[in-house]
Write an enzyme that holds these catalytic residues in place. Sequence first.
Site, PDB file in Angstrom:
ATOM      1  N   SER A 149      42.474 -22.793 -45.587  1.00  0.00           N
ATOM      2  CA  SER A 149      43.406 -22.650 -44.459  1.00  0.00           C
ATOM      3  C   SER A 149      42.958 -23.803 -43.527  1.00  0.00           C
ATOM      4  O   SER A 149      43.837 -24.328 -42.604  1.00  0.00           O
ATOM      5  CB  SER A 149      43.184 -21.613 -43.468  1.00  0.00           C
ATOM      6  N   LYS A 186      40.033 -20.869 -37.383  1.00  0.00           N
ATOM      7  CA  LYS A 186      41.104 -21.904 -37.087  1.00  0.00           C
ATOM      8  C   LYS A 186      41.174 -22.468 -35.714  1.00  0.00           C
ATOM      9  O   LYS A 186      40.216 -22.431 -34.939  1.00  0.00           O
ATOM     10  CB  LYS A 186      42.135 -20.727 -36.641  1.00  0.00           C
TER      11      LYS A 186
END
Length: 230
Positions: A149, A186
């Site tokens: 990610s 993130k």
Amino acid sequence: MQGLTERQQQVLHYIRQSISERGYPPTLREIGAHMGIRSTNGVNDHLRALERKGYLTREDMKSRALRPRDLDGAGAGGGADLRGALVNGGNDAPANDQEDDLVEIAVVGRIAAGLPILAEEHVLDTVRIERTLVRGGREVFGLRVTGDSMIEAGIFSGDYIFVRRQLTAQRGDIVVALIGDEATVKYFFPEKDYVRFQPANAAMAPILVRASDFKPAMLLGVVVGVYRKL
């Protein structure tokens, strides 16, 4: 050099044996399993004693970085083959005069809800790195990354990130957050009605948490460094 206790001799012998047979040192957990030591802290106590007495070094920024000192002429300055270092004997070893410049950081394999970040069962290993490389000192922990990610931010599966524990972050920081039962890495973007956890991968969608559901405890820390084993 100072003498060793029987347990310290056993630990040192196992490290040397592992390098001789496999070509690399054992992990903390492997040492603990071999010695019947349940706590990684207990293993670290023996390793620190071996370092202090001049029988062992731990190289910076490496997970499997236990190195018996070559006490028979090659010195601790490097260059000697690890397998040679373990079989040679000798009478003296230089002290590590850079000890105060290093900080020991625990590396965890996973983070789960309801448990401390450094819960013993989650600690994979420890690394020692220069204090100047990580801001936050003992408030920093290491985490092994899984998944793709954050590849566009240069963070790949298998990398180790260093995370400074804190409950706040600036917009655009890369954070480790606990969402549901899993930790995620993130970008952090607080918006008016929700908090957006944005991946650095165009193929993946962001995670949106409603502002009313977001709690500071979800933030486990801000990423301050990345380490990749070559």
